[in-house]
Design an enzyme around this catalytic site. Structure first.
Site, PDB file in Angstrom:
ATOM      1  N   LYS A  40       0.838  -1.196   0.000  1.00 29.23           N
ATOM      2  CA  LYS A  40       0.000   0.000   0.000  1.00 29.23           C
ATOM      3  C   LYS A  40       0.872   1.244   0.000  1.00 29.23           C
ATOM      4  O   LYS A  40       1.923   1.279   0.655  1.00 29.23           O
ATOM      5  CB  LYS A  40      -0.925  -0.016   1.222  1.00 29.23           C
ATOM      6  N   SER A  59      -9.678   1.998   2.746  1.00 27.76           N
ATOM      7  CA  SER A  59      -8.796   2.722   1.856  1.00 27.76           C
ATOM      8  C   SER A  59      -7.779   1.831   1.148  1.00 27.76           C
ATOM      9  O   SER A  59      -7.102   2.275   0.225  1.00 27.76           O
ATOM     10  CB  SER A  59      -8.050   3.789   2.671  1.00 27.76           C
ATOM     11  N   SER A 118     -10.075  -0.508   6.956  1.00 26.80           N
ATOM     12  CA  SER A 118      -9.513  -0.317   5.617  1.00 26.80           C
ATOM     13  C   SER A 118      -8.790  -1.525   5.028  1.00 26.80           C
ATOM     14  O   SER A 118      -8.377  -1.489   3.869  1.00 26.80           O
ATOM     15  CB  SER A 118      -8.570   0.887   5.611  1.00 26.80           C
TER      16      SER A 118
END
Length: 477
Positions: free
Chosen positions: A79, A154, A178
């Site tokens: 990420k 996210s 997330s």
């Protein structure tokens, strides 16, 4: 089955037995990326050249007779809020568009020690603020199961990359769901560890008391292997737990007889999608058939968890994002003086959702409102933690939906922040309490959209939820 469709542990056996090479595997993953990335948009940055070099290094180790770990030579994705030395870390924000960290996050140091193949950095909601990956400063990520729908957020880029076979596994971060919510929306496995189980050093902070790095994988076995590598105490992180880290792969036992699982009545309420509710309740029945005792429990402060979270998280975010001022690093937009430059930089380079949360956070922390909002939210957080402590006196694990719906359409909720925030109702209580949770696929809707449920464990008891998740997964093969 193509190589990119296999799990890490399956590919490890093939690598160790010299049935495939790491270069061959990496090239296969990049072929899939070339084929699908223009439709999915899972990545912010691809590192093809570096990945192939890493794969060649692993092949040389194998050729030299060296033993390799389960994740050695396996393509993975990170990420884009996790610092990677020499590779851009943008947090999907224009304000960090060209930022290249001079150091690795601790999880990257641990990962690099076992020689992975890093494919690239995954797209996300800007600074991890969002639940759909529509708030990226660069592009929207699409759900591989329906390109008109969001992948969740996210960590939507990480989940979409795994689900579309553009990587084998990924790292995400979870502040209010997330990792788990995008895992549910994309039909993969996602685990948020106990707060402190994994170092946050090098994770770009959103809300420091809530953020936690964790794995997104194709199955529970891979999840345990990744957790083994990245867990452990870190002197660089003052919130890092000093508790011993067990071998999580020893929890991969298909047996839950005698386990007590709680079903919180507050998580099954009016307004939840009926297909999601039915799928999660079917999962509970499956556990009952496997020898589990089900018990209805109450987590009475669930209804105020969202309000509590959206005071604490923005308050911490407003403080953490003060550092992006156009002075030390990151983007700069000139002005007539320093104050004007800072104002221009933050106005132009932060996205709408980030600015919204900064304003909420500053309001909650402002003189005259601190006691009424932020301090009160901290007190309610304690009550939410107590709810779980009381519940775990009677049960070993808690089972609940991961999200109240399956993946929604792109653009459907982006203009209504309150509806978007309510998507977190099932996930934020765990972050407020610092507990571990894992999301596992448990079916699909009539439109073939994945549905997931989550298993919630006691603090530092990832082992029990992994065993329960593994047992369920094996029973549904």
């Amino acid at each position: 089955m193509k190589l990119n469709e296999k799990t890490a542990h399956e590919l490890h056996e093939m690598l160790a037995n010299k049935k495939i090479s790491a270069v061959e595997l990496t090239e296969d993953v990049f072929k899939q990326i070339d084929k699908t990335e223009n439709k999915i948009g899972a990545y912010v940055t691809l590192t093809r050249e570096e990945a192939l070099k890493s794969a060649k290094f692993v092949d040389d180790k194998i050729a030299g007779g060296e033993e390799i770990g389960v994740l050695t030579g396996i393509p993975c994705t990170v990420k884009d809020n996790i610092c990677t030395k020499g590779i851009k870390t943008t947090c999907a924000s224009k304000i960090l568009e060209n930022f290249v960290p001079p150091y690795d996050a601790t999880v990257m140091t641990k990962l690099k020690a076992i020689n992975p193949v890093i494919v690239g950095k995954a797209n996300m909601d800007e600074f991890a603020m969002g639940g759909s990956t529509e708030n990226s400063g660069f592009h929207v990520t699409h759900n591989p199961h329906d390109l008109d729908r969001v992948p969740g957020g996210s960590s939507g880029g990480s989940a979409a990359a795994v689900a579309s076979n553009e990587t084998i596994y990924a790292l995400g971060s979870d502040t209010g769901g997330s990792i788990r919510q995008p895992a549910s929306f994309c039909g993969v496995v996602g685990l948020k560890p106990t707060y402190g189980r994994i170092s946050r050093y090098g994770l770009v902070a959103y809300a420091s008391s809530l953020d936690q790095i964790g794995p997104i994988t194709k199955d529970v076995t891979d999840c345990a292997h990744v957790l083994n590598v990245i867990s452990g105490h870190d002197e660089m992180d003052s919130t890092s737990s000093t508790a011993a880290v067990p071998d999580f792969t020893k929890s991969l036992i298909a047996d839950v007889k005698g386990l007590k699982i709680g079903l919180p009545k507050e998580y099954f309420v009016a307004g939840m999608d009926s297909e999601v509710e039915n799928a999660v309740k079917e999962a509970a029945k499956t556990f009952e058939k496997l020898g589990v005792t089900l018990k209805e429990i109450s987590l009475p402060h669930t209804d105020v968890a969202i309000s509590t979270y959206y005071l604490i998280a923005p308050a911490e975010a407003a403080t953490n994002l003060e550092r992006y001022d156009g002075v030390s690093y990151g983007a700069r937009v000139d002005g007539v003086d320093v104050v004007d430059m800072m104002k221009n930089t933050r106005s132009e380079k932060f996205g709408e959702e980030v600015k919204r949360r900064i304003m909420i956070g500053n309001y909650a922390l402002s003189a005259g409102y601190y006691d009424a909002y932020y301090l009160k939210a901290l007190k309610v957080r304690t009550l939410i933690q107590r709810d779980f402590t009381e519940a775990f006196k009677d049960v070993d694990v808690i089972l609940a939906p991961t999200a109240p719906t399956a993946a929604f359409k792109i653009g459907e909720l982006i203009s209504d922040p309150l509806k978007m925030y309510l998507q977190d109702i099932c996930t934020v209580p765990l972050n407020l309490a610092g507990l571990p949770g894992i999301s596992i696929p448990c079916g699909v809707t009539k439109n073939n959209l994945p549905i997931g449920f989550q298993l919630i464990g006691k603090a530092l008891d990832e082992s029990t939820i992994l065993q329960a998740a593994f047992t369920y997964e094996q029973s549904n093969k």
